[in-house]
Design an enzyme around this catalytic site. Structure first.
Site, PDB file in Angstrom:
ATOM      1  N   GLY A 109       0.631  -5.143   1.022  1.00 28.82           N
ATOM      2  CA  GLY A 109      -0.083  -5.464   0.024  1.00 28.82           C
ATOM      3  C   GLY A 109      -0.363  -5.760  -1.135  1.00 28.82           C
TER       4      GLY A 109
ATOM      5  N   GLU B 273       5.256  -4.803   7.048  1.00 28.77           N
ATOM      6  CA  GLU B 273       4.066  -3.181   7.799  1.00 28.77           C
ATOM      7  C   GLU B 273       4.514  -4.239   9.074  1.00 28.77           C
ATOM      8  OE1 GLU B 273       2.560  -6.492   6.048  1.00 28.77           O
ATOM      9  OE2 GLU B 273       0.660  -5.518   4.724  1.00 28.77           O
TER      10      GLU B 273
ATOM     11  N   GLU C 131      -0.313  -9.346  -0.782  1.00 29.42           N
ATOM     12  CA  GLU C 131      -2.279  -9.762  -0.437  1.00 29.42           C
ATOM     13  C   GLU C 131      -2.703 -10.031  -1.740  1.00 29.42           C
ATOM     14  OE1 GLU C 131      -1.932  -6.681   2.267  1.00 29.42           O
ATOM     15  OE2 GLU C 131      -2.889  -8.271   4.269  1.00 29.42           O
TER      16      GLU C 131
ATOM     17  N   ALA D  40       0.700  -1.344  -0.072  1.00 29.16           N
ATOM     18  CA  ALA D  40       0.230   0.230   0.120  1.00 29.16           C
ATOM     19  C   ALA D  40       1.063   0.766  -0.167  1.00 29.16           C
ATOM     20  CB  ALA D  40      -0.767   0.007   1.050  1.00 29.16           C
TER      21      ALA D  40
HETATM   22  C1  HXC Z   1       5.236   4.175  -1.320  1.00 31.40           C
HETATM   23  C2  HXC Z   1       7.153   3.339  -2.078  1.00 31.40           C
HETATM   24  C3  HXC Z   1       6.533   2.110  -1.907  1.00 31.40           C
HETATM   25  C4  HXC Z   1       5.120   2.160  -0.757  1.00 31.40           C
HETATM   26  C5  HXC Z   1       8.334   1.737  -2.430  1.00 31.40           C
HETATM   27  N1  HXC Z   1       7.997   2.926  -2.803  1.00 31.40           N
HETATM   28  N2  HXC Z   1       7.765   0.938  -1.903  1.00 31.40           N
HETATM   29  N3  HXC Z   1       6.544   4.404  -1.753  1.00 31.40           N
HETATM   30  N4  HXC Z   1       4.014   3.361  -1.113  1.00 31.40           N
HETATM   31  N5  HXC Z   1       5.051   0.895   0.036  1.00 31.40           N
HETATM   32  C6  HXC Z   1       9.043   4.188  -3.904  1.00 31.40           C
HETATM   33  C7  HXC Z   1      10.287   4.627  -2.542  1.00 31.40           C
HETATM   34  O1  HXC Z   1       9.801   5.474  -1.565  1.00 31.40           O
HETATM   35  C8  HXC Z   1      11.046   5.009  -3.609  1.00 31.40           C
HETATM   36  O2  HXC Z   1      10.030   6.287  -3.568  1.00 31.40           O
HETATM   37  C9  HXC Z   1      10.877   4.246  -5.046  1.00 31.40           C
HETATM   38  O3  HXC Z   1       9.415   3.639  -5.227  1.00 31.40           O
HETATM   39  C10 HXC Z   1      11.866   3.643  -5.214  1.00 31.40           C
HETATM   40  O4  HXC Z   1      12.063   2.367  -3.981  1.00 31.40           O
HETATM   41  P1  HXC Z   1      12.906   2.475  -3.196  1.00 31.40           P
HETATM   42  O5  HXC Z   1      13.216   2.152  -1.961  1.00 31.40           O
HETATM   43  O6  HXC Z   1      14.731   3.845  -3.496  1.00 31.40           O
HETATM   44  O7  HXC Z   1      13.541   0.958  -4.011  1.00 31.40           O
HETATM   45  P2  HXC Z   1      14.663  -0.115  -3.197  1.00 31.40           P
HETATM   46  O8  HXC Z   1      16.126   0.300  -2.351  1.00 31.40           O
HETATM   47  O9  HXC Z   1      15.053  -0.716  -4.397  1.00 31.40           O
HETATM   48  O10 HXC Z   1      14.386  -0.734  -2.407  1.00 31.40           O
HETATM   49  C11 HXC Z   1      12.721  -1.636  -2.618  1.00 31.40           C
HETATM   50  C12 HXC Z   1      12.116  -1.856  -1.361  1.00 31.40           C
HETATM   51  C13 HXC Z   1      11.629  -0.631  -0.688  1.00 31.40           C
HETATM   52  C14 HXC Z   1      12.552  -2.967  -0.682  1.00 31.40           C
HETATM   53  C15 HXC Z   1      10.691  -2.685  -2.109  1.00 31.40           C
HETATM   54  O11 HXC Z   1      11.043   0.395  -1.736  1.00 31.40           O
HETATM   55  C16 HXC Z   1      10.330  -0.592   0.529  1.00 31.40           C
HETATM   56  O12 HXC Z   1      10.779  -1.883   2.161  1.00 31.40           O
HETATM   57  N6  HXC Z   1       9.092  -0.620   0.248  1.00 31.40           N
HETATM   58  C17 HXC Z   1       8.215  -0.613   1.354  1.00 31.40           C
HETATM   59  C18 HXC Z   1       7.828  -1.695   1.434  1.00 31.40           C
HETATM   60  C19 HXC Z   1       6.721  -2.333   2.415  1.00 31.40           C
HETATM   61  O13 HXC Z   1       6.867  -1.162   3.489  1.00 31.40           O
HETATM   62  N7  HXC Z   1       5.334  -2.704   1.825  1.00 31.40           N
HETATM   63  C20 HXC Z   1       3.966  -2.748   3.213  1.00 31.40           C
HETATM   64  C21 HXC Z   1       3.432  -0.969   3.222  1.00 31.40           C
HETATM   65  S1  HXC Z   1       2.340  -1.105   4.560  1.00 31.40           S
HETATM   66  P3  HXC Z   1      11.119   7.997  -3.930  1.00 31.40           P
HETATM   67  O14 HXC Z   1      10.119   8.696  -4.262  1.00 31.40           O
HETATM   68  O15 HXC Z   1      12.420   8.126  -3.010  1.00 31.40           O
HETATM   69  O16 HXC Z   1      11.941   7.507  -5.677  1.00 31.40           O
HETATM   70  C22 HXC Z   1       0.918  -2.091   3.336  1.00 31.40           C
HETATM   71  C23 HXC Z   1      -0.197  -1.984   4.110  1.00 31.40           C
HETATM   72  C24 HXC Z   1      -1.674  -3.128   3.673  1.00 31.40           C
HETATM   73  O17 HXC Z   1       0.902  -2.562   2.558  1.00 31.40           O
HETATM   74  C25 HXC Z   1      -2.660  -2.769   3.620  1.00 31.40           C
HETATM   75  C26 HXC Z   1      -3.459  -3.677   2.607  1.00 31.40           C
HETATM   76  C27 HXC Z   1      -3.329  -2.704   1.539  1.00 31.40           C
END
Ligand code: HXC
Length: 258
Positions: free
Chosen positions: A109, A132, A112, A65
């Site tokens: 997400g 998360e 999911e 998400a």
């Molecule tokens: C918003 C995101 C994002 C996310 C990545 N980006 N994941 N933006 N929401 N979930 C953005 C980053 O901010 C960045 O933007 C760009 O995408 C590239 O990501 P990087 O982090 O620079 O890439 P990398 O170093 O290769 O790392 C990849 C990654 C990391 C390991 C996937 O991005 C990451 O950990 N993302 C978050 C994963 C996460 O926690 N997901 C769960 C979310 S909560 P900029 O602008 O800086 O270039 C969730 C709740 C579910 O899903 C509820 C139901 C739907």
């Protein structure tokens, strides 16, 4: 309908929905989820579509998400908005088969969403996770429920509590994905599977999906009864006559969804 965050193509009775927010690793924001649900509903109601494939990019199916969008929300807001409830319900209501073709990250997400599809074909680059916990929340669209049903309590707890990622091989061993293929072959494999499904009677593929899904909702004896009733009802269809006649006549069945 014109979409901005997804790309939809329909060819040979298969609708391919590609998540397309490359700058954010396909993070699932409100717009993308709304467009995805609309595209799935369009495909479900389109007579030309017999199977659906949902995919992302080589780097990310979806990294979860959209954290930026969620970060400022408060409890009362998400409670009244019922955050992600409608998405879960709309995707769960799709009756045609959906394959998730997952390359790269399928996190939060994203994992999911893949699990809401009917089965997952993964590239060897795929990484699944419910991170998360690192954000001070828990999974919100099935990560504690569907993942546990896919891989069992131990691995689900491990993923949900540590936030670690599972690679494609582990995901296949654990039963989360049905096949793993080299990344370059991901779409060929997914489209091949979709084509196989599209060749069947749509009546039976939809009935099979419904029956398998019941197994998550009910006891074994009720599930078996549901299956038997649906199985019996298939004998009222022309496609059952055609399928069995084609076998006996050693020819390809020509199903007409009747
Ligand atoms: C918003 C995101 C994002 C996310 C990545 N980006 N994941 N933006 N929401 N979930 C953005 C980053 O901010 C960045 O933007 C760009 O995408 C590239 O990501 P990087 O982090 O620079 O890439 P990398 O170093 O290769 O790392 C990849 C990654 C990391 C390991 C996937 O991005 C990451 O950990 N993302 C978050 C994963 C996460 O926690 N997901 C769960 C979310 S909560 P900029 O602008 O800086 O270039 C969730 C709740 C579910 O899903 C509820 C139901 C739907």
């Amino acid at each position: 309908m014109a979409f901005e965050t997804i790309i939809v193509e329909i060819e040979d009775h298969v609708a391919v929905i590609k998540l397309n927010r490359p700058d954010a690793l396909n993070a699932l924001n409100t717009q993308l989820l709304g467009e995805l649900c609309s595209a799935l509903e369009d495909a479900d109601g389109n007579d030309k579509v017999r199977c659906i494939v949902v995919t992302g990019s080589d780097k990310a199916f979806a990294a979860g998400a959209d954290i930026k969008e969620m970060s400022e929300k408060g409890f009362v807001g998400v409670f009244f908005e019922n955050l992600f409830a409608r998405t879960n319900d709309r995707i769960s209501a799709i009756r045609k088969p959906i394959i998730a073709a997952v390359g790269g990250y399928a996190l939060g997400g994203g994992c999911e969403l893949a699990m809401m599809c009917d089965f997952i074909i993964a590239a060897d680059s795929a990484k699944f996770g419910q991170p998360e916990i690192n954000l001070g929340v828990i999974a919100g669209m099935g990560g504690t429920q569907r993942l546990t049903r896919y891989v069992g309590k131990s691995k689900s707890m491990d993923m949900n509590l540590t936030g670690r990622f599972m690679d494609a091989d582990e995901a296949e061993r654990a039963g989360l994905v049905s096949r793993v293929v080299p990344a370059k072959k991901l779409m060929d494999e997914a489209l091949g599977a979709a084509q196989k499904i599209a060749e069947k009677s749509l009546l039976t593929t939809m009935a099979a999906k419904e029956a398998v899904d019941r197994s998550f909702e009910t006891t074994l004896s009720e599930g078996i009864l549901f299956e038997r009733r649906v199985f019996h009802s298939m004998f009222a269809t022309e496609d059952q006559k055609e399928g069995m006649a084609a076998f006996l006549e050693k020819r390809q069945a020509q199903f007409r969804d009747k």
